[in-house]
Design a protein around this motif. Structure first.
Motif, PDB file in Angstrom:
ATOM      1  N   ALA A   2       0.830  -1.203   0.000  1.00 45.82           N
ATOM      2  CA  ALA A   2       0.000   0.000   0.000  1.00 45.82           C
ATOM      3  C   ALA A   2       0.866   1.255   0.000  1.00 45.82           C
ATOM      4  O   ALA A   2       0.544   2.247  -0.659  1.00 45.82           O
ATOM      5  CB  ALA A   2      -0.926  -0.003   1.213  1.00 45.82           C
ATOM      6  N   TYR A   3       1.979   1.215   0.752  1.00 49.19           N
ATOM      7  CA  TYR A   3       2.885   2.362   0.832  1.00 49.19           C
ATOM      8  C   TYR A   3       3.456   2.675  -0.549  1.00 49.19           C
ATOM      9  O   TYR A   3       3.453   3.825  -0.996  1.00 49.19           O
ATOM     10  CB  TYR A   3       3.997   2.043   1.828  1.00 49.19           C
ATOM     11  N   ARG A   4       3.950   1.649  -1.241  1.00 46.94           N
ATOM     12  CA  ARG A   4       4.547   1.842  -2.563  1.00 46.94           C
ATOM     13  C   ARG A   4       3.516   2.324  -3.572  1.00 46.94           C
ATOM     14  O   ARG A   4       3.799   3.187  -4.404  1.00 46.94           O
ATOM     15  CB  ARG A   4       5.189   0.539  -3.037  1.00 46.94           C
ATOM     16  N   LEU A   5       2.319   1.756  -3.489  1.00 49.20           N
ATOM     17  CA  LEU A   5       1.262   2.153  -4.413  1.00 49.20           C
ATOM     18  C   LEU A   5       0.866   3.604  -4.204  1.00 49.20           C
ATOM     19  O   LEU A   5       0.746   4.378  -5.166  1.00 49.20           O
ATOM     20  CB  LEU A   5       0.043   1.242  -4.222  1.00 49.20           C
ATOM     21  N   LEU A   6       0.671   3.990  -2.945  1.00 52.06           N
ATOM     22  CA  LEU A   6       0.300   5.370  -2.637  1.00 52.06           C
ATOM     23  C   LEU A   6       1.387   6.339  -3.079  1.00 52.06           C
ATOM     24  O   LEU A   6       1.110   7.396  -3.656  1.00 52.06           O
ATOM     25  CB  LEU A   6       0.038   5.519  -1.136  1.00 52.06           C
ATOM     26  N   LYS A   7       2.630   5.964  -2.854  1.00 52.12           N
ATOM     27  CA  LYS A   7       3.746   6.820  -3.256  1.00 52.12           C
ATOM     28  C   LYS A   7       3.822   6.950  -4.771  1.00 52.12           C
ATOM     29  O   LYS A   7       4.069   8.034  -5.303  1.00 52.12           O
ATOM     30  CB  LYS A   7       5.059   6.254  -2.703  1.00 52.12           C
ATOM     31  N   ALA A   8       3.601   5.843  -5.480  1.00 51.81           N
ATOM     32  CA  ALA A   8       3.644   5.863  -6.939  1.00 51.81           C
ATOM     33  C   ALA A   8       2.553   6.761  -7.511  1.00 51.81           C
ATOM     34  O   ALA A   8       2.739   7.428  -8.541  1.00 51.81           O
ATOM     35  CB  ALA A   8       3.498   4.446  -7.489  1.00 51.81           C
ATOM     36  N   ILE A   9       1.395   6.815  -6.822  1.00 48.47           N
ATOM     37  CA  ILE A   9       0.293   7.643  -7.284  1.00 48.47           C
ATOM     38  C   ILE A   9       0.535   9.114  -6.960  1.00 48.47           C
ATOM     39  O   ILE A   9       0.320  10.007  -7.785  1.00 48.47           O
ATOM     40  CB  ILE A   9      -1.027   7.176  -6.637  1.00 48.47           C
ATOM     41  N   LEU A  10       1.002   9.372  -5.733  1.00 47.92           N
ATOM     42  CA  LEU A  10       1.145  10.753  -5.267  1.00 47.92           C
ATOM     43  C   LEU A  10       2.376  11.467  -5.814  1.00 47.92           C
ATOM     44  O   LEU A  10       2.335  12.678  -6.043  1.00 47.92           O
ATOM     45  CB  LEU A  10       1.194  10.777  -3.739  1.00 47.92           C
ATOM     46  N   MET A  11       3.456  10.739  -6.018  1.00 53.29           N
ATOM     47  CA  MET A  11       4.716  11.391  -6.355  1.00 53.29           C
ATOM     48  C   MET A  11       4.642  12.259  -7.613  1.00 53.29           C
ATOM     49  O   MET A  11       5.041  13.430  -7.581  1.00 53.29           O
ATOM     50  CB  MET A  11       5.838  10.361  -6.469  1.00 53.29           C
ATOM     51  N   PRO A  12       4.140  11.750  -8.750  1.00 48.19           N
ATOM     52  CA  PRO A  12       4.077  12.613  -9.949  1.00 48.19           C
ATOM     53  C   PRO A  12       3.189  13.835  -9.744  1.00 48.19           C
ATOM     54  O   PRO A  12       3.542  14.946 -10.155  1.00 48.19           O
ATOM     55  CB  PRO A  12       3.502  11.669 -11.022  1.00 48.19           C
ATOM     56  N   LEU A  13       2.037  13.627  -9.089  1.00 48.13           N
ATOM     57  CA  LEU A  13       1.088  14.724  -8.897  1.00 48.13           C
ATOM     58  C   LEU A  13       1.643  15.790  -7.964  1.00 48.13           C
ATOM     59  O   LEU A  13       1.636  16.987  -8.289  1.00 48.13           O
ATOM     60  CB  LEU A  13      -0.221  14.169  -8.325  1.00 48.13           C
ATOM     61  N   LEU A  14       2.143  15.376  -6.805  1.00 42.65           N
ATOM     62  CA  LEU A  14       2.646  16.347  -5.832  1.00 42.65           C
ATOM     63  C   LEU A  14       3.922  17.025  -6.299  1.00 42.65           C
ATOM     64  O   LEU A  14       4.160  18.195  -5.993  1.00 42.65           O
ATOM     65  CB  LEU A  14       2.855  15.662  -4.482  1.00 42.65           C
ATOM     66  N   THR A  15       4.739  16.294  -7.031  1.00 43.03           N
ATOM     67  CA  THR A  15       5.959  16.896  -7.573  1.00 43.03           C
ATOM     68  C   THR A  15       5.620  17.992  -8.570  1.00 43.03           C
ATOM     69  O   THR A  15       6.240  19.062  -8.582  1.00 43.03           O
ATOM     70  CB  THR A  15       6.832  15.826  -8.255  1.00 43.03           C
ATOM     71  N   LEU A  16       4.612  17.739  -9.402  1.00 42.07           N
ATOM     72  CA  LEU A  16       4.186  18.723 -10.399  1.00 42.07           C
ATOM     73  C   LEU A  16       3.578  19.955  -9.738  1.00 42.07           C
ATOM     74  O   LEU A  16       3.889  21.093 -10.109  1.00 42.07           O
ATOM     75  CB  LEU A  16       3.161  18.085 -11.345  1.00 42.07           C
ATOM     76  N   LEU A  17       2.738  19.735  -8.720  1.00 42.50           N
ATOM     77  CA  LEU A  17       2.023  20.845  -8.098  1.00 42.50           C
ATOM     78  C   LEU A  17       2.883  21.658  -7.135  1.00 42.50           C
ATOM     79  O   LEU A  17       2.827  22.895  -7.132  1.00 42.50           O
ATOM     80  CB  LEU A  17       0.796  20.308  -7.346  1.00 42.50           C
TER      81      LEU A  17
END
Length: 230
Positions: A2-17
């Motif tokens: 779950a940790y890896r999945l959540l990170k994979a989802i959030l990382m591109p979005l939060l990095t961009l924003l």
């Protein structure tokens, strides 16, 4: 998982924003026991900092976050699990001993532990006195301590705010600090903790207040009826 999945989802979005401005990340080893010690300005600290660290960061969180009733409690529970947080009883006395024992066990197994030495979020952006549990963890495990300074997270997500404000977040990682000695010596534990807090203060530029943040909150500093995290 779950940790890896959540990170994979959030990382591109939060990095961009939020365009994290990261310094000193090379100081963080890729394996072995590690304690990451950060100032604590916002709930989002627990999202942005692990986002940029390649390894999993495990936080020791208050067990109340895992036992709240209803749908909201359930969602909070799975969110904290997904963020890599481990429930511990931090009410003091024997409970604090158990929390330290849990941390040492994780460190001895080679994990990376994330800690907010202040014990709770700063009520006013200042840096408050650290609690000595971090010194015990460092001494008893032999793990290095990486001090961290977070910037702007209190502006991005002030206490009580759900929807964050879009602005750049800053994260600075300091050089590792190593400690050894007698973990039963209370004066030495205070000295070690103060050394860590001094390093964080130098990195963050925050005004230092030699009292506990919880005490400041109880005095009514801008945080009445706010929910504490970490």
């Amino acid at each position: 998982m779950a940790y890896r999945l959540l990170k994979a989802i959030l990382m591109p979005l939060l990095t961009l924003l939020f365009r994290p401005k990261v310094r000193g990340l090379a100081h963080v080893p890729h394996n072995g026991p590690l304690i990451i010690a950060s100032n604590h300005l916002s709930f989002s600290d627990s999202i942005f900092m692990p986002l940029v660290v390649s390894r999993k960061v495990t936080f020791l969180a208050k067990q109340e976050y895992f036992t709240a009733p209803g749908l909201k409690g359930f969602l909070k529970k799975i969110t904290f699990h997904a963020l890599g947080q481990v429930p511990v009883d931090r009410s003091g006395g024997r409970a604090s001993e158990a929390a330290v024992a849990t941390g040492v066990r994780l460190l001895n197994a080679g994990h990376c532990i994330g800690i907010y030495p202040e014990g709770t979020r700063s009520p006013d952006g200042k840096l408050y006195r650290g609690r000595t549990g971090i010194a015990r963890l460092a001494i008893e495990s032999g793990a290095p301590v990486i001090p961290i300074a977070m910037f702007n997270t209190d502006k991005i997500q002030p206490t009580g705010t759900v929807v964050p404000k879009i602005m750049r977040v800053g994260i600075t990682f300091g050089e590792p600090m190593y400690f050894e000695g007698d973990s039963s010596d209370l004066q030495y534990l205070r000295e070690v903790t103060d050394q860590i807090m001094k390093r964080i203060q130098q990195m963050s530029g925050q005004e230092y207040v030699d009292t506990y943040a919880v005490k400041a909150k109880k005095s009514g500093l801008n945080v009445e009826n706010s929910e504490e995290n970490d």
